[in-house]
Design an enzyme around this catalytic site. Structure first.
Site, PDB file in Angstrom:
ATOM      1  N   SER A  93       5.678  48.643   5.100  1.00 14.71           N
ATOM      2  CA  SER A  93       4.415  48.059   5.545  1.00 14.71           C
ATOM      3  C   SER A  93       4.100  48.267   7.013  1.00 14.71           C
ATOM      4  CB  SER A  93       4.412  46.562   5.240  1.00 14.71           C
ATOM      5  OG  SER A  93       5.513  45.942   5.876  1.00 14.71           O
ATOM      6  N   HIS A 108       2.821  47.773  -1.081  1.00 13.83           N
ATOM      7  CA  HIS A 108       1.824  48.576  -0.368  1.00 13.83           C
ATOM      8  C   HIS A 108       1.525  49.906  -1.061  1.00 13.83           C
ATOM      9  CE1 HIS A 108       1.481  46.062   3.259  1.00 13.83           C
ATOM     10  NE2 HIS A 108       2.708  45.683   2.899  1.00 13.83           N
ATOM     11  N   LYS A 160      -3.060  42.936  -2.004  1.00 14.16           N
ATOM     12  CA  LYS A 160      -3.411  44.095  -1.185  1.00 14.16           C
ATOM     13  C   LYS A 160      -4.420  44.966  -1.937  1.00 14.16           C
ATOM     14  CE  LYS A 160       1.106  43.409   0.865  1.00 14.16           C
ATOM     15  NZ  LYS A 160       0.722  42.448   1.880  1.00 14.16           N
TER      16      LYS A 160
HETATM   17  C1  LIG Z   1       6.829  44.764   1.132  1.00 18.04           C
HETATM   18  C2  LIG Z   1       6.170  43.453   0.914  1.00 18.04           C
HETATM   19  N1  LIG Z   1       6.633  42.649  -0.055  1.00 18.04           N
HETATM   20  C3  LIG Z   1       6.053  41.453  -0.293  1.00 18.04           C
HETATM   21  C4  LIG Z   1       4.976  41.012   0.436  1.00 18.04           C
HETATM   22  C5  LIG Z   1       4.418  39.647   0.164  1.00 18.04           C
HETATM   23  O1  LIG Z   1       3.193  39.722  -0.470  1.00 18.04           O
HETATM   24  P1  LIG Z   1       2.089  38.596  -0.318  1.00 18.04           P
HETATM   25  O2  LIG Z   1       1.592  38.664   1.084  1.00 18.04           O
HETATM   26  O3  LIG Z   1       1.084  38.981  -1.302  1.00 18.04           O
HETATM   27  O4  LIG Z   1       2.728  37.281  -0.597  1.00 18.04           O
HETATM   28  C6  LIG Z   1       4.450  41.843   1.426  1.00 18.04           C
HETATM   29  C7  LIG Z   1       3.235  41.505   2.199  1.00 18.04           C
HETATM   30  O5  LIG Z   1       3.081  40.589   2.893  1.00 18.04           O
HETATM   31  C8  LIG Z   1       5.083  43.068   1.688  1.00 18.04           C
HETATM   32  O6  LIG Z   1       4.640  43.851   2.682  1.00 18.04           O
END
Ligand SMILES: Cc1ncc(COP(=O)(O)O)c(C=O)c1O
Lengths: 399, 80
Positions: A184, A212, A243
């Site tokens: 990310s 992502h 996302k």
């Molecule tokens: C690699 C990764 N896993 C999990 C998440 C968690 O997702 P969410 O923000 O939808 O809770 C994110 C983003 O924040 C992420 O970048």
């Protein structure tokens, strides 16, 4: 004193206030479109979202959400295990399983809960988790809760991963390898083909977080494993609805029938209220759009390449290959903060990332592209970066 | 099999690179308290130890490691 450990954070927050730097927790007053909003009173191009396909503002998703709220109410008021499993949740799970071509899917209330919950539960005491050093916070939180032995491999370094599997000997068979599709912060893609090969060679299991990369990579948009042609080797795919799908929530899909039992062991699934049906409904619609409109993915990549090429041509320190996440690295803290402010003043909102959230001691201006950005918006973002060079805040290195 | 003394010697040498404060490095030196290592630097040190001894050091042991002696002990325990 209990609260003494927050002094450093308090000092940092005070510094931000003194500087009037709104990079963290800026308030969005208005959303004009998927790519434009009014943030802290200023109209800006949104270039720091993860709205890869622009679906947060899609009228079809909004309408699905509205209809579901009318039909089901505003919330489920309970966990999936108790009173919170509605037909919407079940339908979404079936659609996700079908989309991934596997038998089993679980939906979670957030992506964080999905990743943390599955990592915390799949491996336990006596097992081993091998995770990428640059893993997301939700992965680190989960593995810590798991009780398993936790070992890091160097970021996307498959030689290092191989060494660590070898060192485990027989225990490799009780090992869960964790990788992300697209990372990310810098937007780099995991070497999943090599990781899949190692996983097979050592008889370990593989979990890939496609947070992502869902809707971004692969012919059908299933993510990095699809793009690498190694979906067969992935035991658990986790991801988020927040996302590319423009909603909120997360999922885990798997070909293993045991996932149905794992479901009832994940605390972040059992002891939290299920997603509100309006969100599930918009997610279902968004998944349909993701599946039926590959042109969105093409547009996203056109924009990503345009931004990447533009920033690279300016001589900025971007990553090795184009990606919907394009990060510009700064070693100088002051310059990074001033650069963020200047971009904002010029109507471009990006993410400022400071260590330890960045993968090194560097500061990042993290830009993320959307299929919904117009060419003109992308060019305005590039222009704003040119302004940073003119102001002496960055020195081009390739020029 | 590395004995405790040789682990200790290796660590003291390795940590010189991070000795910004120019303290005397011995068994009792605190990695964070005395040397002021950042979390990123701690992981860097760990990776170098792992390469040198061909071992993997689980993150689980880190909360118990404060001093050079603690770390030397752990390396010895992990060494086959
Ligand atoms: C690699 C990764 N896993 C999990 C998440 C968690 O997702 P969410 O923000 O939808 O809770 C994110 C983003 O924040 C992420 O970048």
């Amino acid at each position: 004193m209990l609260l003494d450990k927050f002094k450093e954070m308090a000092a940092f927050q005070a510094e931000l206030r003194d500087r009037r730097l709104k990079a963290f927790g800026a308030v969005t007053d208005e959303i004009v479109s998927a790519t434009e909003g009014v943030v802290e009173g200023r109209r800006v191009i949104l270039a720091g979202t993860n709205n890869y396909l622009g679906l947060s503002a899609d009228p079809r998703c909004i309408e699905a959400s509205r209809a579901a709220a009318s039909r089901w109410g505003t919330g489920t008021t309970g966990s999936r295990l108790a009173n919170g499993s509605f037909a919407e949740h079940q339908a979404l799970e079936a659609e996700l399983a079908a989309f991934y071509g596997v038998g089993h899917a679980i939906c979670f209330s957030t992506g964080y809960a999905a990743t943390m919950g599955t990592c915390a539960t799949l491996a336990g005491p006596g097992d081993v988790i091998l995770l990428d050093a640059d893993s997301h916070s939700s992965i680190y939180s989960g593995v810590k809760l798991s009780g398993a032995e936790v070992i890091r491999y160097r970021h996307s370094d498959t030689a290092d991963l191989a060494k660590r599997l070898r060192r485990l000997g027989d225990r490799a068979a009780n090992t869960l390898i964790v990788a992300e599709g697209i990372y990310s912060m810098l937007g780099d893609i995991a070497p999943l083909a090599e990781i899949a090969e190692l996983k097979r060679e050592y008889g370990a299991m593989l979990l890939v977080d496609e947070a992502h990369s869902l809707g971004v990579l692969g012919e059908r948009g299933r993510g990095a494993a699809e793009a690498a042609g190694v979906e067969d080797a992935v035991d658990f795919t986790v991801g988020t609805f927040s996302k590319s799908l423009g909603g909120i929530g997360g999922f885990c899909v798997s070909p293993h029938a045991e996932l149905e039992d794992v479901r009832y062991c994940i605390r972040a699934y059992i002891f939290t209220a299920s997603s509100t049906p309006s969100v599930v409904a918009s997610t279902r619609r968004a998944l349909q759009i993701l599946r039926d409109e590959p042109q969105l993915r093409e547009r996203l990549w056109d924009n990503a390449r345009r931004l990447y090429d533009g920033l690279k041509a300016l001589g900025l320190a971007v990553g090795p290959t184009p990606s919907p996440v394009v990060a510009v690295e700064f070693s100088d803290r002051e310059a990074a903060m001033a650069a963020w402010q200047q971009l904002f003043d010029n109507g471009v909102y990006v993410n400022l990332v400071v260590p330890p959230a960045s993968p090194s001691t560097n500061y990042l201006l993290r830009n993320s592209m959307s299929a919904a950005h117009s060419t003109e918006q992308v060019d305005r973002i590039i222009d704003a970066y040119r302004g940073l060079i003119d102001a002496g805040l960055v020195t081009p290195d390739a020029a | 099999m590395a004995d405790y003394q040789s682990c200790l010697a290796f660590l003291c040498e390795l940590l010189q690179k991070y000795n910004r404060k120019r303290v005397m490095i011995n068994e009792n030196t605190g990695l964070v308290a005395d040397l002021g290592l950042s979390s990123l630097e701690v992981m860097e040190v760990i990776e170098q130890i792992e390469d040198h001894y061909d071992i993997s050091i689980p993150l689980n042991i880190l909360p118990d490691v404060n001093t050079v002696a603690d770390l030397a002990q752990k390396i010895r325990d992990l060494n086959p």
